[in-house]
Design an enzyme around this catalytic site. Structure first.
Site, short mmCIF file in Angstrom:
data_model
loop_
_atom_site.label_atom_id
_atom_site.label_comp_id
_atom_site.label_asym_id
_atom_site.label_seq_id
_atom_site.Cartn_x
_atom_site.Cartn_y
_atom_site.Cartn_z
N ASP A 197 0.84 -1.21 0.00
CA ASP A 197 0.00 0.00 0.00
C ASP A 197 0.87 1.25 0.00
O ASP A 197 2.04 1.22 0.40
CB ASP A 197 -0.90 -0.03 1.25
CG ASP A 197 -2.06 0.95 1.13
OD1 ASP A 197 -2.36 1.41 0.00
OD2 ASP A 197 -2.67 1.27 2.16
N GLY A 198 0.27 2.35 -0.44
CA GLY A 198 0.94 3.65 -0.35
C GLY A 198 1.60 4.12 -1.63
O GLY A 198 2.35 5.11 -1.60
N ARG B 43 0.18 7.62 -2.26
CA ARG B 43 0.69 8.62 -1.31
C ARG B 43 2.15 8.95 -1.59
O ARG B 43 2.56 10.10 -1.52
CB ARG B 43 0.53 8.10 0.13
CG ARG B 43 -0.81 8.47 0.73
CD ARG B 43 -1.11 7.64 1.93
NE ARG B 43 -1.57 6.31 1.55
CZ ARG B 43 -1.81 5.34 2.41
NH1 ARG B 43 -1.60 5.53 3.69
NH2 ARG B 43 -2.27 4.18 2.00
N TRP B 44 2.91 7.93 -1.94
CA TRP B 44 4.33 8.15 -2.27
C TRP B 44 4.43 9.14 -3.43
O TRP B 44 5.22 10.08 -3.41
CB TRP B 44 4.98 6.82 -2.65
CG TRP B 44 6.42 6.93 -3.05
CD1 TRP B 44 7.52 6.88 -2.24
CD2 TRP B 44 6.92 7.15 -4.38
NE1 TRP B 44 8.66 7.05 -2.97
CE2 TRP B 44 8.33 7.21 -4.30
CE3 TRP B 44 6.32 7.29 -5.64
CZ2 TRP B 44 9.14 7.40 -5.41
CZ3 TRP B 44 7.12 7.49 -6.74
CH2 TRP B 44 8.52 7.55 -6.62
N ASN C 207 -10.21 -3.02 -6.56
CA ASN C 207 -9.41 -2.11 -7.40
C ASN C 207 -10.02 -1.86 -8.78
O ASN C 207 -9.69 -0.88 -9.44
CB ASN C 207 -7.97 -2.62 -7.57
CG ASN C 207 -7.11 -2.48 -6.33
OD1 ASN C 207 -6.14 -3.19 -6.14
ND2 ASN C 207 -7.46 -1.53 -5.45
N TRP C 208 -10.96 -2.73 -9.21
CA TRP C 208 -11.62 -2.49 -10.50
C TRP C 208 -12.40 -1.18 -10.48
O TRP C 208 -12.76 -0.63 -11.52
CB TRP C 208 -12.57 -3.64 -10.86
CG TRP C 208 -11.89 -4.94 -11.18
CD1 TRP C 208 -11.94 -6.09 -10.46
CD2 TRP C 208 -11.06 -5.23 -12.33
NE1 TRP C 208 -11.19 -7.08 -11.08
CE2 TRP C 208 -10.65 -6.57 -12.22
CE3 TRP C 208 -10.61 -4.48 -13.43
CZ2 TRP C 208 -9.82 -7.19 -13.17
CZ3 TRP C 208 -9.79 -5.09 -14.37
CH2 TRP C 208 -9.41 -6.43 -14.24
N ARG D 266 2.05 -5.04 6.02
CA ARG D 266 1.29 -4.01 5.33
C ARG D 266 2.10 -2.73 5.34
O ARG D 266 2.53 -2.27 6.41
CB ARG D 266 -0.07 -3.77 5.99
CG ARG D 266 -0.84 -2.71 5.21
CD ARG D 266 -2.27 -2.51 5.63
NE ARG D 266 -2.89 -1.60 4.68
CZ ARG D 266 -4.10 -1.71 4.20
NH1 ARG D 266 -4.87 -2.70 4.58
NH2 ARG D 266 -4.57 -0.83 3.32
#
Ligand code: FPP
Length: 242
Positions: free
Chosen positions: A15-16, A19-20, A63-64, A183
């Site tokens: 995840d992220g 944000r990154w 995610n779709w 995570r």
């Protein structure tokens, strides 16, 4: 770190990426592209450490719902990975596998997945398992449907259904349950990942975003895992985490 015991099966919620990218004023998709580098690093390290299985949550059923363009970029990255990493997968004796509603993936991605899967089928090193169009609840629904069909066909009685029956009807019945679930990016939730399989999995949440996750972060997760005492609901304390 050399004395640390590595878990047999590590699962990762990557995840992220968004944000990154956002903190660098880049498009979200740049975060995904950079995330592929982390996938390479973590795969290589885990193979070198001879763990049995690495399961990566690469694309969830949810995610779709993301914008079409973002989904298209993710599918392109995935296809490129499956083609571009073929030699590396073979050189490292890795067997590629997948879990999820694979039929929902675009044809070209499914084709490359199948080619790499077949090519690596006889490798007996680490299993690199990609969770694609995957949802834990959906996996259980799919399993229950298949069990119900078999009950209707008279293959067994409802009262014979036990935990082993459910496990036997999951996407990958032989998958050992993850020992460690990592995570990235700090959220304290499991987001529909391997719901059946993680009942006694140790969780490690790191604030590091996935595109920055490197060997030292993986080693920190394994070090923390080594400090845990796994009791599986019982009282007997195992001295080693494995
Ligand atoms: C979560 O970040 C990450 C994903 C939805 C996809 C993960 C995909 C990759 C790392 C690249 C492709 C994978 C392989 C195996 C080649 P996010 O977008 O939800 O981040 P955010 O919460 O910061 O927005």
């Amino acid at each position: 770190m050399t004395e640390a015991v590595w878990p047999r099966h590590i699962a990762v919620i990557m995840d992220g990426n968004g944000r990154w990218a956002k903190t660098r004023k880049l498009a979200r998709t740049r975060g995904h592209a950079e995330g592929v580098e982390s996938v390479r690093t973590v795969t290589r390290t885990c193979a070198r450490q001879k763990i049995d299985q690495l399961t990566l949550y690469a694309f969830s059923e949810e995610n779709w719902k993301r914008p079409k363009r973002e989904v298209a970029v993710l599918m392109r990255l995935l296809r490129r990975f499956l083609v571009g990493e073929r030699d590396e997968i073979m050189e490292n004796n890795i067997r590629l596998a997948s879990v999820g509603r694979i039929h929902r993936l675009p044809d070209d991605v499914r084709r490359e997945l199948e080619i790499t899967r077949e090519l690596s089928a006889n490798n007996d090193g680490m299993v690199l398992n990609l969770a694609l169009s995957y949802g834990g609840r959906q996996e259980i629904v799919d399993a229950v449907q298949r069990i119900a069909q078999r009950v209707l066909a008279g293959e067994f009685d409802p009262e014979d259904i036990d935990e082993d029956t459910i496990t036997a009807h999951l996407y990958q019945p032989d998958m050992p349950p993850p020992d460690l679930l990592i995570r990235t990016a700090g959220e304290m939730r499991v987001s529909n990942f391997l719901l059946w399989q993680i009942s006694y999995t140790e969780l490690h949440v790191t604030p590091t975003c996935w595109p920055e996750f490197r060997e030292e972060h993986l080693e920190a997760a394994v070090a923390e895992y080594n400090r845990r005492v796994r009791k599986f609901g019982g009282l007997v304390k195992k001295s080693a985490p494995r």
